[in-house]
Design an enzyme around this catalytic site. Sequence first.
Site, PDB file in Angstrom:
ATOM      1  N   SER A 124       0.991  -1.235  -0.061  1.00 25.18           N
ATOM      2  CA  SER A 124      -0.023  -0.066   0.124  1.00 25.18           C
ATOM      3  C   SER A 124       1.003   1.237   0.001  1.00 25.18           C
ATOM      4  O   SER A 124       1.965   1.306   0.573  1.00 25.18           O
ATOM      5  CB  SER A 124      -0.710   0.063   1.265  1.00 25.18           C
ATOM      6  N   TYR A 149      -2.087  -1.091  10.822  1.00 22.74           N
ATOM      7  CA  TYR A 149      -2.480  -1.562   9.736  1.00 22.74           C
ATOM      8  C   TYR A 149      -1.359  -1.301   8.451  1.00 22.74           C
ATOM      9  O   TYR A 149      -0.638  -2.192   8.157  1.00 22.74           O
ATOM     10  CB  TYR A 149      -3.756  -1.162   9.015  1.00 22.74           C
ATOM     11  N   LYS A 153       2.073  -3.751   6.786  1.00 22.76           N
ATOM     12  CA  LYS A 153       2.259  -3.908   5.336  1.00 22.76           C
ATOM     13  C   LYS A 153       3.893  -3.419   5.057  1.00 22.76           C
ATOM     14  O   LYS A 153       4.490  -4.368   4.423  1.00 22.76           O
ATOM     15  CB  LYS A 153       1.704  -2.873   4.482  1.00 22.76           C
TER      16      LYS A 153
HETATM   17  P1  NAD Z   1     -11.158  -6.872   1.267  1.00 22.65           P
HETATM   18  O1  NAD Z   1     -11.405  -6.754   2.698  1.00 22.65           O
HETATM   19  O2  NAD Z   1     -12.278  -6.775   0.292  1.00 22.65           O
HETATM   20  O3  NAD Z   1     -10.245  -8.385   0.831  1.00 22.65           O
HETATM   21  C1  NAD Z   1      -9.420  -8.904   1.670  1.00 22.65           C
HETATM   22  C2  NAD Z   1      -9.977 -10.196   2.047  1.00 22.65           C
HETATM   23  O4  NAD Z   1      -9.149 -11.093   2.917  1.00 22.65           O
HETATM   24  C3  NAD Z   1     -11.452 -10.497   2.776  1.00 22.65           C
HETATM   25  O5  NAD Z   1     -12.189 -11.263   1.820  1.00 22.65           O
HETATM   26  C4  NAD Z   1     -11.131 -11.005   4.008  1.00 22.65           C
HETATM   27  O6  NAD Z   1     -12.374 -11.956   4.139  1.00 22.65           O
HETATM   28  C5  NAD Z   1      -9.993 -12.029   3.560  1.00 22.65           C
HETATM   29  N1  NAD Z   1      -8.925 -12.549   4.941  1.00 22.65           N
HETATM   30  C6  NAD Z   1      -8.613 -11.560   5.656  1.00 22.65           C
HETATM   31  N2  NAD Z   1      -8.026 -12.239   6.643  1.00 22.65           N
HETATM   32  C7  NAD Z   1      -7.896 -13.438   6.267  1.00 22.65           C
HETATM   33  C8  NAD Z   1      -7.172 -14.667   6.732  1.00 22.65           C
HETATM   34  N3  NAD Z   1      -6.638 -14.696   7.830  1.00 22.65           N
HETATM   35  N4  NAD Z   1      -7.478 -15.837   6.002  1.00 22.65           N
HETATM   36  C9  NAD Z   1      -8.303 -15.874   4.954  1.00 22.65           C
HETATM   37  N5  NAD Z   1      -9.003 -14.711   4.419  1.00 22.65           N
HETATM   38  C10 NAD Z   1      -8.621 -13.501   5.103  1.00 22.65           C
HETATM   39  O7  NAD Z   1      -9.905  -5.977   1.003  1.00 22.65           O
HETATM   40  P2  NAD Z   1      -9.387  -5.347  -0.611  1.00 22.65           P
HETATM   41  O8  NAD Z   1      -9.639  -3.910  -0.458  1.00 22.65           O
HETATM   42  O9  NAD Z   1      -9.596  -6.224  -1.441  1.00 22.65           O
HETATM   43  O10 NAD Z   1      -7.827  -5.430  -0.213  1.00 22.65           O
HETATM   44  C11 NAD Z   1      -6.928  -6.581  -0.498  1.00 22.65           C
HETATM   45  C12 NAD Z   1      -5.711  -6.409  -0.128  1.00 22.65           C
HETATM   46  O11 NAD Z   1      -5.158  -5.012  -0.588  1.00 22.65           O
HETATM   47  C13 NAD Z   1      -5.528  -6.207   1.485  1.00 22.65           C
HETATM   48  O12 NAD Z   1      -4.431  -6.881   1.763  1.00 22.65           O
HETATM   49  C14 NAD Z   1      -5.435  -4.627   1.699  1.00 22.65           C
HETATM   50  O13 NAD Z   1      -4.705  -4.575   2.821  1.00 22.65           O
HETATM   51  C15 NAD Z   1      -4.602  -4.175   0.218  1.00 22.65           C
HETATM   52  N6  NAD Z   1      -4.812  -2.803  -0.047  1.00 22.65           N
HETATM   53  C16 NAD Z   1      -6.310  -2.175  -0.025  1.00 22.65           C
HETATM   54  C17 NAD Z   1      -6.458  -1.135  -0.454  1.00 22.65           C
HETATM   55  C18 NAD Z   1      -7.752  -0.543  -0.624  1.00 22.65           C
HETATM   56  O14 NAD Z   1      -7.908   0.723  -0.383  1.00 22.65           O
HETATM   57  N7  NAD Z   1      -8.846  -1.170  -0.762  1.00 22.65           N
HETATM   58  C19 NAD Z   1      -5.095  -0.078  -0.539  1.00 22.65           C
HETATM   59  C20 NAD Z   1      -3.938  -0.660  -0.484  1.00 22.65           C
HETATM   60  C21 NAD Z   1      -3.872  -1.981  -0.232  1.00 22.65           C
HETATM   61  N1  UFG Z   2     -12.388  11.427   3.186  1.00 21.97           N
HETATM   62  C1  UFG Z   2     -13.363  12.158   3.620  1.00 21.97           C
HETATM   63  N2  UFG Z   2     -14.263  11.715   3.897  1.00 21.97           N
HETATM   64  C2  UFG Z   2     -14.774  10.387   4.213  1.00 21.97           C
HETATM   65  C3  UFG Z   2     -13.741   9.650   3.840  1.00 21.97           C
HETATM   66  C4  UFG Z   2     -12.485  10.147   3.359  1.00 21.97           C
HETATM   67  O1  UFG Z   2     -13.305  13.468   3.358  1.00 21.97           O
HETATM   68  O2  UFG Z   2     -16.011  10.056   4.638  1.00 21.97           O
HETATM   69  C5  UFG Z   2     -11.145  11.789   2.640  1.00 21.97           C
HETATM   70  C6  UFG Z   2      -9.946  11.524   3.658  1.00 21.97           C
HETATM   71  O3  UFG Z   2      -9.612  12.621   4.505  1.00 21.97           O
HETATM   72  C7  UFG Z   2      -8.843  11.512   2.280  1.00 21.97           C
HETATM   73  C8  UFG Z   2      -9.321  10.973   1.081  1.00 21.97           C
HETATM   74  O4  UFG Z   2     -10.888  11.352   1.286  1.00 21.97           O
HETATM   75  O5  UFG Z   2      -8.343  12.963   2.226  1.00 21.97           O
HETATM   76  C9  UFG Z   2      -9.132   9.430   0.861  1.00 21.97           C
HETATM   77  O6  UFG Z   2      -9.538   8.966   1.965  1.00 21.97           O
HETATM   78  P1  UFG Z   2      -9.813   7.237   2.018  1.00 21.97           P
HETATM   79  O7  UFG Z   2     -10.101   6.809   3.502  1.00 21.97           O
HETATM   80  O8  UFG Z   2     -10.657   6.832   0.954  1.00 21.97           O
HETATM   81  O9  UFG Z   2      -8.225   6.751   1.574  1.00 21.97           O
HETATM   82  P2  UFG Z   2      -6.940   6.733   2.283  1.00 21.97           P
HETATM   83  O10 UFG Z   2      -6.013   7.631   1.345  1.00 21.97           O
HETATM   84  O11 UFG Z   2      -7.232   7.483   3.686  1.00 21.97           O
HETATM   85  O12 UFG Z   2      -6.508   5.480   2.591  1.00 21.97           O
HETATM   86  C10 UFG Z   2      -6.742   4.468   1.580  1.00 21.97           C
HETATM   87  C11 UFG Z   2      -6.655   3.043   2.167  1.00 21.97           C
HETATM   88  C12 UFG Z   2      -5.605   2.630   2.976  1.00 21.97           C
HETATM   89  C13 UFG Z   2      -4.457   2.788   2.009  1.00 21.97           C
HETATM   90  C14 UFG Z   2      -4.064   4.013   1.392  1.00 21.97           C
HETATM   91  C15 UFG Z   2      -3.260   4.003   0.310  1.00 21.97           C
HETATM   92  O13 UFG Z   2      -7.823   3.089   3.292  1.00 21.97           O
HETATM   93  O14 UFG Z   2      -5.874   1.229   3.655  1.00 21.97           O
HETATM   94  O15 UFG Z   2      -5.465   4.495   0.669  1.00 21.97           O
HETATM   95  O16 UFG Z   2      -3.203   3.185  -0.470  1.00 21.97           O
HETATM   96  F1  UFG Z   2      -3.152   2.470   2.787  1.00 21.97           F
END
Ligand code: NAD
Ligand code: UFG
Length: 336
Positions: A124, A149, A153
């Site tokens: 991330s 979190y 990572k």
């Molecule tokens: P998500 O929660 O939709 O998917 C993660 C999945 O992992 C879920 O289906 C959950 O049930 C499963 N899971 C969690 N712990 C587990 C375990 N111990 N065993 C088996 N399954 C397990 O999240 P996502 O948005 O699809 O994210 C996928 C990956 O990408 C995550 O590692 C997340 O940290 C990373 N990531 C997401 C974002 C974002 O904004 N969505 C940004 C950066 C990184």
């Molecule tokens: N924001 C609002 N109102 C809301 C939610 C978010 O104003 O209800 C703003 C936040 O302050 C930020 C922007 O929208 O300025 C984006 O916020 P998000 O929560 O959507 O995303 P972040 O950038 O905070 O974090 C996300 C994921 C993290 C990941 C990161 C970088 O949640 O897991 O992107 O990949 F690490």
Amino acid sequence: MNILLTGGAGYIGSHTAIELYKAGHSAVVVDNLSNSNPESLRRAGRIVGREIPFVRADVRDREAMDRVFGENRIDAVIHFAGLKAVGESVEKPLEYYENNMNATFVLLEAMRSHGCKNIIFSSSATVYGDPQIIPITEECPKGHCTNPYGQTKSMLEEVLMDVQRADREWNVILLRYFNPIGAHPSGTMGENPNGIPNNLMPYITQTAVGIRKELGVFGNDYDTHDGTGVRDYIHVCDLAAGHVAALKAIERKCGIGIYNLGTGHGYSVLDVVRAFVKVNGVEVPYSIKPRRAGDIATCYCNPAKAKAELGWEAKYGIEEMCRDSWNWQKNNPEGY
Ligand code: NAD
Ligand code: UFG
């Protein structure tokens, strides 16, 4: 290749499954469904015209993982499984460290004992902390993560690189995702958060559909063009395609590869709200709220390395991201 997708029932994993099948690969999904619904995979299966094999199991369960590797020829793993809510990780640090670290340890041990040495890890942009360079390149030093979190990572990136340094047969790709939004253009799959969304786009779509009264904009006094936070939003289908490109690098035996997956464009919260309203012709009431603890002003990447080395770049713009997020929400107001 046949790819194991841990956490593959989730938002990014289920969209990646589609891109894998489209590119001629096949997949096996392991997920404990702690934050997902297997309906995502049924719908992905309908899109690709094949049932996607699914095993409900916890990645921390070594016996279950041994069975998966024993019963399937796995060429590479894409490791999505993990807990991902930043705020919750501050309240429940032990749960986050325990799940995210142990799942990865068990997975790596199972891979090693079954001779599978190819892994793509969902990292991330959060590992950059408050970035020292904008746009962020992969050379930008990792920063101080303000939440457990993000720490998981950052630490897991180190663990994975150490594993590769100890045995050069491993291929390890760390994909640092920026802000995935959007949904499959079919409108049948998308992000399905539990409870009140933490992230911007699901909050916008739930406000537009009437589940939430108004969006709170967290701060309008940042040092950005309109005072609201700027992020690099990337369409989830583009992000999914980035994994297919990373698999090609694994086939070329890349060793360690670290890539930013973003578009390189920064949009403020109000830019996103305006784009969403314009593209979809719906209202999104909002009000300005105090800053959210731990947020930074600006975070967007330079995606040139992924283009040069993986031949990947994002195709979709902010308007398509807004269109597809809304298409999913309005067709599925209750989610899956
Ligand atoms: P998500 O929660 O939709 O998917 C993660 C999945 O992992 C879920 O289906 C959950 O049930 C499963 N899971 C969690 N712990 C587990 C375990 N111990 N065993 C088996 N399954 C397990 O999240 P996502 O948005 O699809 O994210 C996928 C990956 O990408 C995550 O590692 C997340 O940290 C990373 N990531 C997401 C974002 C974002 O904004 N969505 C940004 C950066 C990184
Ligand atoms: N924001 C609002 N109102 C809301 C939610 C978010 O104003 O209800 C703003 C936040 O302050 C930020 C922007 O929208 O300025 C984006 O916020 P998000 O929560 O959507 O995303 P972040 O950038 O905070 O974090 C996300 C994921 C993290 C990941 C990161 C970088 O949640 O897991 O992107 O990949 F690490």
